[in-house]
Design an enzyme around this catalytic site. Structure first.
Site, PDB file in Angstrom:
ATOM      1  N   ASP A  13       0.636  -1.244   0.072  1.00  0.00           N
ATOM      2  CA  ASP A  13      -0.009  -0.058   0.024  1.00  0.00           C
ATOM      3  C   ASP A  13       0.864   1.190   0.029  1.00  0.00           C
ATOM      4  O   ASP A  13       0.294   2.333   0.201  1.00  0.00           O
ATOM      5  CB  ASP A  13      -0.882  -0.021   1.100  1.00  0.00           C
ATOM      6  CG  ASP A  13      -1.833  -1.307   1.132  1.00  0.00           C
ATOM      7  OD1 ASP A  13      -2.092  -1.669   0.081  1.00  0.00           O
ATOM      8  OD2 ASP A  13      -2.290  -1.710   2.140  1.00  0.00           O
ATOM      9  N   LYS A  16       1.832   2.389  -5.242  1.00  0.00           N
ATOM     10  CA  LYS A  16       2.404   1.496  -6.327  1.00  0.00           C
ATOM     11  C   LYS A  16       1.517   1.946  -7.462  1.00  0.00           C
ATOM     12  O   LYS A  16       1.831   2.504  -8.673  1.00  0.00           O
ATOM     13  CB  LYS A  16       2.734   0.277  -6.360  1.00  0.00           C
ATOM     14  CG  LYS A  16       3.598  -0.319  -5.371  1.00  0.00           C
ATOM     15  CD  LYS A  16       3.647  -1.750  -4.768  1.00  0.00           C
ATOM     16  CE  LYS A  16       2.405  -2.496  -4.302  1.00  0.00           C
ATOM     17  NZ  LYS A  16       2.166  -1.970  -2.929  1.00  0.00           N
ATOM     18  N   GLY A  40      -4.513  -4.025  -3.786  1.00  0.00           N
ATOM     19  CA  GLY A  40      -5.485  -2.967  -4.268  1.00  0.00           C
ATOM     20  C   GLY A  40      -4.524  -1.940  -4.476  1.00  0.00           C
ATOM     21  O   GLY A  40      -4.131  -1.405  -3.679  1.00  0.00           O
ATOM     22  N   HIS A  41      -4.762  -1.646  -5.829  1.00  0.00           N
ATOM     23  CA  HIS A  41      -3.721  -0.555  -6.264  1.00  0.00           C
ATOM     24  C   HIS A  41      -4.903   0.617  -6.617  1.00  0.00           C
ATOM     25  O   HIS A  41      -5.555   0.673  -7.495  1.00  0.00           O
ATOM     26  CB  HIS A  41      -2.798  -0.882  -7.376  1.00  0.00           C
ATOM     27  CG  HIS A  41      -2.072  -1.921  -6.980  1.00  0.00           C
ATOM     28  ND1 HIS A  41      -1.068  -2.531  -7.818  1.00  0.00           N
ATOM     29  CD2 HIS A  41      -1.746  -2.417  -5.982  1.00  0.00           C
ATOM     30  CE1 HIS A  41      -0.072  -3.259  -7.109  1.00  0.00           C
ATOM     31  NE2 HIS A  41      -0.545  -3.299  -5.996  1.00  0.00           N
ATOM     32  N   GLN A 221       2.044  -6.034  -3.213  1.00  0.00           N
ATOM     33  CA  GLN A 221       2.582  -6.051  -1.789  1.00  0.00           C
ATOM     34  C   GLN A 221       3.782  -5.408  -1.698  1.00  0.00           C
ATOM     35  O   GLN A 221       4.016  -4.345  -2.316  1.00  0.00           O
ATOM     36  CB  GLN A 221       2.692  -7.414  -1.530  1.00  0.00           C
ATOM     37  CG  GLN A 221       1.375  -8.325  -1.344  1.00  0.00           C
ATOM     38  CD  GLN A 221       0.727  -8.905  -2.757  1.00  0.00           C
ATOM     39  OE1 GLN A 221       1.527  -9.496  -3.461  1.00  0.00           O
ATOM     40  NE2 GLN A 221      -0.448  -8.611  -3.088  1.00  0.00           N
ATOM     41  N   THR A 298      -9.832  -4.813   1.894  1.00  0.00           N
ATOM     42  CA  THR A 298     -10.734  -5.314   2.950  1.00  0.00           C
ATOM     43  C   THR A 298     -11.427  -4.104   3.946  1.00  0.00           C
ATOM     44  O   THR A 298     -12.075  -4.559   4.558  1.00  0.00           O
ATOM     45  CB  THR A 298      -9.947  -6.068   3.931  1.00  0.00           C
ATOM     46  OG1 THR A 298      -8.829  -5.262   4.487  1.00  0.00           O
ATOM     47  CG2 THR A 298      -9.449  -7.376   3.176  1.00  0.00           C
TER      48      THR A 298
HETATM   49  P1  GDP Z   1      -0.683   0.311  -3.673  1.00  0.00           P
HETATM   50  O1  GDP Z   1      -1.392  -0.907  -2.928  1.00  0.00           O
HETATM   51  O2  GDP Z   1       0.753   0.588  -3.392  1.00  0.00           O
HETATM   52  O3  GDP Z   1      -1.114   0.957  -4.886  1.00  0.00           O
HETATM   53  O4  GDP Z   1      -1.449   1.394  -2.559  1.00  0.00           O
HETATM   54  P2  GDP Z   1      -2.963   1.613  -2.209  1.00  0.00           P
HETATM   55  O5  GDP Z   1      -3.783   2.138  -3.509  1.00  0.00           O
HETATM   56  O6  GDP Z   1      -3.297   0.555  -1.445  1.00  0.00           O
HETATM   57  O7  GDP Z   1      -2.620   2.564  -1.013  1.00  0.00           O
HETATM   58  C1  GDP Z   1      -2.454   3.981  -1.212  1.00  0.00           C
HETATM   59  C2  GDP Z   1      -3.506   5.036  -0.835  1.00  0.00           C
HETATM   60  O8  GDP Z   1      -2.754   6.249  -0.536  1.00  0.00           O
HETATM   61  C3  GDP Z   1      -4.313   5.189  -1.876  1.00  0.00           C
HETATM   62  O9  GDP Z   1      -5.341   5.524  -1.102  1.00  0.00           O
HETATM   63  C4  GDP Z   1      -3.767   6.335  -2.631  1.00  0.00           C
HETATM   64  O10 GDP Z   1      -5.140   6.963  -3.362  1.00  0.00           O
HETATM   65  C5  GDP Z   1      -3.041   7.106  -1.556  1.00  0.00           C
HETATM   66  N1  GDP Z   1      -1.947   7.981  -2.011  1.00  0.00           N
HETATM   67  C6  GDP Z   1      -1.290   7.783  -2.797  1.00  0.00           C
HETATM   68  N2  GDP Z   1      -0.258   8.550  -2.842  1.00  0.00           N
HETATM   69  C7  GDP Z   1      -0.615   9.564  -1.769  1.00  0.00           C
HETATM   70  C8  GDP Z   1       0.166  10.918  -1.442  1.00  0.00           C
HETATM   71  O11 GDP Z   1       0.929  11.234  -1.925  1.00  0.00           O
HETATM   72  N3  GDP Z   1      -0.801  11.536  -0.597  1.00  0.00           N
HETATM   73  C9  GDP Z   1      -1.880  11.083   0.019  1.00  0.00           C
HETATM   74  N4  GDP Z   1      -2.661  11.643   1.087  1.00  0.00           N
HETATM   75  N5  GDP Z   1      -2.444   9.891  -0.389  1.00  0.00           N
HETATM   76  C10 GDP Z   1      -1.810   9.083  -1.376  1.00  0.00           C
HETATM   77  P1  IMO Z   2      -0.834  -4.042  -2.294  1.00  0.00           P
HETATM   78  O1  IMO Z   2      -0.305  -4.628  -3.667  1.00  0.00           O
HETATM   79  C1  IMO Z   2      -0.815  -4.578   2.012  1.00  0.00           C
HETATM   80  C2  IMO Z   2      -1.008  -8.717   3.497  1.00  0.00           C
HETATM   81  C3  IMO Z   2      -2.229  -9.140   4.349  1.00  0.00           C
HETATM   82  C4  IMO Z   2      -1.639 -10.140   5.341  1.00  0.00           C
HETATM   83  C5  IMO Z   2      -0.616 -10.859   4.404  1.00  0.00           C
HETATM   84  C6  IMO Z   2      -0.934 -12.278   3.832  1.00  0.00           C
HETATM   85  O2  IMO Z   2      -2.163  -3.414  -2.448  1.00  0.00           O
HETATM   86  O3  IMO Z   2       0.157  -3.384  -1.673  1.00  0.00           O
HETATM   87  P2  IMO Z   2      -2.688 -12.703   1.657  1.00  0.00           P
HETATM   88  O4  IMO Z   2      -4.062 -12.482   1.430  1.00  0.00           O
HETATM   89  O5  IMO Z   2      -1.583 -12.150   0.588  1.00  0.00           O
HETATM   90  O6  IMO Z   2      -2.258 -14.299   1.975  1.00  0.00           O
HETATM   91  O7  IMO Z   2      -2.170 -11.875   3.043  1.00  0.00           O
HETATM   92  O8  IMO Z   2      -0.223  -9.991   3.519  1.00  0.00           O
HETATM   93  N1  IMO Z   2      -1.268  -8.195   2.119  1.00  0.00           N
HETATM   94  C7  IMO Z   2      -1.307  -6.682   2.035  1.00  0.00           C
HETATM   95  N2  IMO Z   2      -0.849  -5.642   2.671  1.00  0.00           N
HETATM   96  N3  IMO Z   2      -1.153  -4.413   0.633  1.00  0.00           N
HETATM   97  C8  IMO Z   2      -1.286  -5.590  -0.050  1.00  0.00           C
HETATM   98  O9  IMO Z   2      -1.158  -5.462  -1.537  1.00  0.00           O
HETATM   99  C9  IMO Z   2      -1.264  -6.769   0.536  1.00  0.00           C
HETATM  100  N4  IMO Z   2      -1.447  -8.064  -0.110  1.00  0.00           N
HETATM  101  C10 IMO Z   2      -1.320  -8.977   1.183  1.00  0.00           C
HETATM  102  O10 IMO Z   2      -3.095  -8.120   4.977  1.00  0.00           O
HETATM  103  O11 IMO Z   2      -1.072  -9.412   6.430  1.00  0.00           O
HETATM  104 MG    MG Z   3      -2.865  -1.656  -1.821  1.00  0.00          MG
END
Ligand code: GDP
Ligand code: IMO
Ligand code: MG
Length: 419
Positions: A13, A16, A40-41, A221, A298
């Site tokens: 998270d 990416k 979840g990107h 991840q 989630t």
């Molecule tokens: P990923 O899994 O690495 O693609 O990241 P996620 O999308 O799960 O989580 C990143 C969260 O931070 C998302 O809700 C984005 O919209 C948000 N986000 C990304 N860059 C920034 C930033 O620079 N500032 C803030 N406030 N939110 C951001």
């Molecule tokens: P993105 O790509 C954050 C975590 C789960 C759990 C562990 C194992 O959005 O960054 P799994 O379902 O993979 O067997 O769960 O890994 N986890 C993540 N945490 N971002 C993710 O993906 C994750 N994918 C799995 O919360 O701790």
């Molecule tokens: Mg994510």
């Protein structure tokens, strides 16, 4: 051209999806190489927000080709839902997205097994996303998996054999389930997959390399969730690190180019497992609130803490990171003082080396820097950075010995500053 890899350096998270979207105009091909719908990107632009799970984050930038690589595990039902949501929002995919025949399918019973294993672990549960990731990769490695390419040959037999084995396993658990309903969605998902070109992606990617095309590999991840180098056993079941791009796409190590390592200006984690710099106080609550730290898959609140440079240095080493990307700088706007963990104190011994295990008593040793207490979200260039923010960047670059080339100051595509 060599393949550039973008991957998370923390517990996922990091942002990416947002950065892959920003970088895609400079590439011809965007690929996912591991993980599945546990990811979840999130991408935001033009007032819209999208969350991608299995589809690469290059899908919104013109007609760039996107590939789901062999290292990915694909859930047909969730894939169909993702495709339909994108199509409904005016983003048709069929010509721009191709799927590796060697990617493994997450069967409905894999999801059930994931849930059964988690319940059986009780308090020791991993806190998985419940998407069947672990059981699917287990079947892949134990040579019992069903692959996307199997849809084209003897599919029913392969599916039924796997389901029978899973049902036998499930009898060991006190667990009720309704397989028929899950199967209905799942087979509709298979029909959806059939609308896409199923390819030998290793050839497509290597031909692109030969033809001097630019390829970006998008990690899911983060390094601390890597099955070998993460906080085992509280990890995911794939290699999230740079080497995973080689096995997850079929490219040689010598064909890896830039390695973009992405991290938040602080740190988060979802699910169970150790987190040395975790905060349980109002500072952590403020990070969660200002950073909107709730899981995109989630909805779970993410655990928050200060940035951990011991872990980051380790992640940079394992991945061979050549450029750093710092996300969510704006979330730090509120703090008078910013802390960064520079060492761990374990049994009265101070170490800067990431240890075998981070479970047990680890006291983070912090460096403290003055906060900038300025709204960064509207900034467009590094010339506008407050002095304290520049000092924070310089401090991190000196500690991590890798340049920070991109700074993100908000969730929108436009809130990205290249240095
Ligand atoms: P990923 O899994 O690495 O693609 O990241 P996620 O999308 O799960 O989580 C990143 C969260 O931070 C998302 O809700 C984005 O919209 C948000 N986000 C990304 N860059 C920034 C930033 O620079 N500032 C803030 N406030 N939110 C951001
Ligand atoms: P993105 O790509 C954050 C975590 C789960 C759990 C562990 C194992 O959005 O960054 P799994 O379902 O993979 O067997 O769960 O890994 N986890 C993540 N945490 N971002 C993710 O993906 C994750 N994918 C799995 O919360 O701790
Ligand atoms: Mg994510």
């Amino acid at each position: 051209m060599k393949v550039d890899v973008l991957l998370g350096l923390q517990w996922g998270d990091e942002g990416k999806g947002k950065v892959v979207d920003v970088l895609t105009p400079g590439y011809d091909l965007v690929t996912r190489f591991q993980g599945g719908p546990n990811a979840g990107h999130t991408l935001e632009f033009e007032g819209q927000k999208y969350v991608l799970r299995s589809i690469p984050s290059g899908i919104f930038q013109g007609d760039k080709l996107n590939i789901i690589g062999n290292g990915v595990v694909l859930d047909p039902a969730l894939f169909k839902a993702e495709v339909e949501a994108l199509e409904a929002s005016g983003h048709p995919l069929t010509k721009r997205l191709k799927i590796s025949k060697k990617a493994h399918l997450i069967l409905p019973t894999h999801r059930l097994l994931d849930q059964a294993y988690e319940s059986a672990k009780g308090a020791g549960k991993i806190g998985t996303t419940g998407k069947g990731i672990g059981p699917t990769y287990t079947d892949k490695v134990s040579r019992n998996g069903v692959r996307v390419g199997d849809i084209l040959h003897n599919f029913e037999e392969k599916y039924n054999t796997a389901i029978k084995r899973h049902k036998d396993l499930l009898t060991q658990y006190d667990f009720d389930y309704d397989l028929a309903t899950l199967e209905k969605d799942w087979f509709e998902g298979i029909e959806c997959i059939k609308k896409f070109e199923l390819i030998d992606s290793e050839h497509v990617v290597n031909n692109a390399i030969k033809a001097e095309k630019k390829v970006l590999a998008e990690g899911a991840q983060g390094t601390m969730l890597d099955v070998d180098f993460g906080s085992y056993p509280f990890v995911t079941s794939s290699n999230t690190i740079c080497a995973g791009a080689c096995t997850g796409l079929g490219i040689a190590p010598r064909n890896i180019g830039e390695v973009y390592g992405i991290f938040k200006a602080y740190c988060t984690r979802v699910g169970s497992g150790p987190f040395p710099t975790e905060l349980f106080d109002e500072t952590g609550d403020l990070m969660r609130k200002n950073g909107n730290e709730f899981g995109s898959v989630t909805g779970r609140p993410r655990r928050c803490g200060w940035v951990d440079l011991v872990a980051l240095k380790y992640a940079i080493m394992i991945n061979g990171v050549t450029q750093l990307i710092m996300m969510k700088s704006d979330v730090m706007d509120a703090f008078e003082t910013i802390k960064a963990c520079v060492a761990y104190k374990i049994n009265d011994v101070i170490t800067e080396e990431f240890p075998y295990s981070i479970e047990g008593d680890i006291e983070p040793v912090y460096a403290e820097l003055p906060g900038w207490q300025t709204d960064m979200t509207k900034m467009q260039s590094e010339d506008e950075f407050p002095e304290e923010f520049n000092a924070y960047l310089n401090f991190l670059e000196e500690e991590l010995e890798v340049p920070i080339k991109i700074v993100s100051v908000g969730p929108d595509r436009a809130q990205t500053i290249l240095r």
